[in-house]
Design an enzyme around this catalytic site. Structure first.
Site, mmCIF file in Angstrom:
data_model
loop_
_atom_site.group_PDB
_atom_site.id
_atom_site.type_symbol
_atom_site.label_atom_id
_atom_site.label_comp_id
_atom_site.label_asym_id
_atom_site.label_seq_id
_atom_site.Cartn_x
_atom_site.Cartn_y
_atom_site.Cartn_z
ATOM 1 N N ASP A 51 0.834 -1.199 0.000
ATOM 2 C CA ASP A 51 0.000 0.000 0.000
ATOM 3 C C ASP A 51 0.871 1.252 0.000
ATOM 4 O O ASP A 51 0.610 2.211 -0.739
ATOM 5 C CB ASP A 51 -0.916 -0.019 1.225
ATOM 6 C CG ASP A 51 -1.695 1.280 1.386
ATOM 7 O OD1 ASP A 51 -2.620 1.517 0.596
ATOM 8 O OD2 ASP A 51 -1.367 2.063 2.305
ATOM 9 N N GLU A 123 -1.995 -5.440 -3.300
ATOM 10 C CA GLU A 123 -1.032 -4.669 -2.507
ATOM 11 C C GLU A 123 0.023 -5.582 -1.897
ATOM 12 O O GLU A 123 1.206 -5.226 -1.840
ATOM 13 C CB GLU A 123 -1.753 -3.884 -1.421
ATOM 14 C CG GLU A 123 -2.606 -2.742 -1.958
ATOM 15 C CD GLU A 123 -3.351 -2.000 -0.876
ATOM 16 O OE1 GLU A 123 -3.622 -0.805 -1.070
ATOM 17 O OE2 GLU A 123 -3.676 -2.606 0.173
#
Length: 228
Positions: A51, A123
């Site tokens: 992320d 992610e």
């Protein structure tokens, strides 16, 4: 995982030196919890890292592409690009949904098609790729997989299920539609919300998501599937 490794090499020229990192990226918490005696790692920490690097790369891309846009506008664009629905779409585009390891309960409940799980998976893969190959390889992967769709704006093509549900219900008369958060779970960096949608104070359906808005959309989508 052999098939996944072959796919990554064929499609993206990526060969992981540390296979455990790749395996961990594709291991959901539900699978790890069902195999606790084996002390299997799950992908939440890699998701956290992925992320962060994705936010950086997309921020850099937007900063360079739109030199006249204000900070607030850039933030809105970035949020659209990295929201869970978009990232889930990129997971499906890469075929990642076929390889994630889920617990039996999560599998039966449709977890393999759930945006929140697939967005987290994307992610986590970026996090694993960062640790194994470095930021330049992650940058190249993002440029190949994501940026062409960002350029075309196709990442924005996500249905507004709340509006569709409202239009369907109100076509039969005045109704009161309400969305309530009924549960929150997960660590601070990866919160998962459960939302219940009710019509005239009667519960209709539930949904989950990494944000309240995403959970509301999921609840509306499930309600539409029930009604249509």
């Amino acid at each position: 995982m052999k098939e996944l490794r072959s796919k990554l090499e064929k499609d993206y020229g990526i060969v992981f030196a540390n296979q455990e990192l790749l395996d961990t990226a594709f291991t959901h918490t539900s699978y790890a919890n069902e195999h606790r005696l084996l002390n299997i790692s799950h992908n939440e920490r890699l998701e956290f890292l992925g992320d962060a690097v994705l936010q950086l790369l997309i921020s850099q891309y937007l900063f360079t592409k739109y030199p006249q846009k204000a900070e607030g506008d850039l933030s809105k664009l970035r949020s659209m690009i990295v929201r869970e629905e978009s990232l889930a779409g990129f997971s499906r585009l890469c075929g990642f949904d076929h390889y994630i390891k889920l617990g039996k309960g999560e599998e039966k409940s449709g977890g393999r098609n759930r945006d929140t799980i697939l967005g987290d998976l994307f992610e986590a893969f970026l996090g694993a790729l960062l640790l194994d190959k470095g930021v330049e390889v992650v940058h190249a992967f993002v440029n190949k997989v994501m940026i062409p769709h960002v350029e075309k704006g196709t990442y924005e093509r996500v249905k507004d299920y709340k509006t569709s549900l409202q239009e369907l219900l109100q076509s039969h008369g005045d109704v009161k539609i309400d969305y309530q958060v009924t549960n929150e779970s997960g660590p601070a960096h990866a919160k998962e919300f459960e939302v219940t949608v009710s019509v005239n104070q009667e519960n209709l359906s539930q949904g989950i998501g990494r944000s309240k808005k995403a959970a509301e959309q999921d609840a509306a989508k499930n309600a539409l599937a029930t009604l249509q």
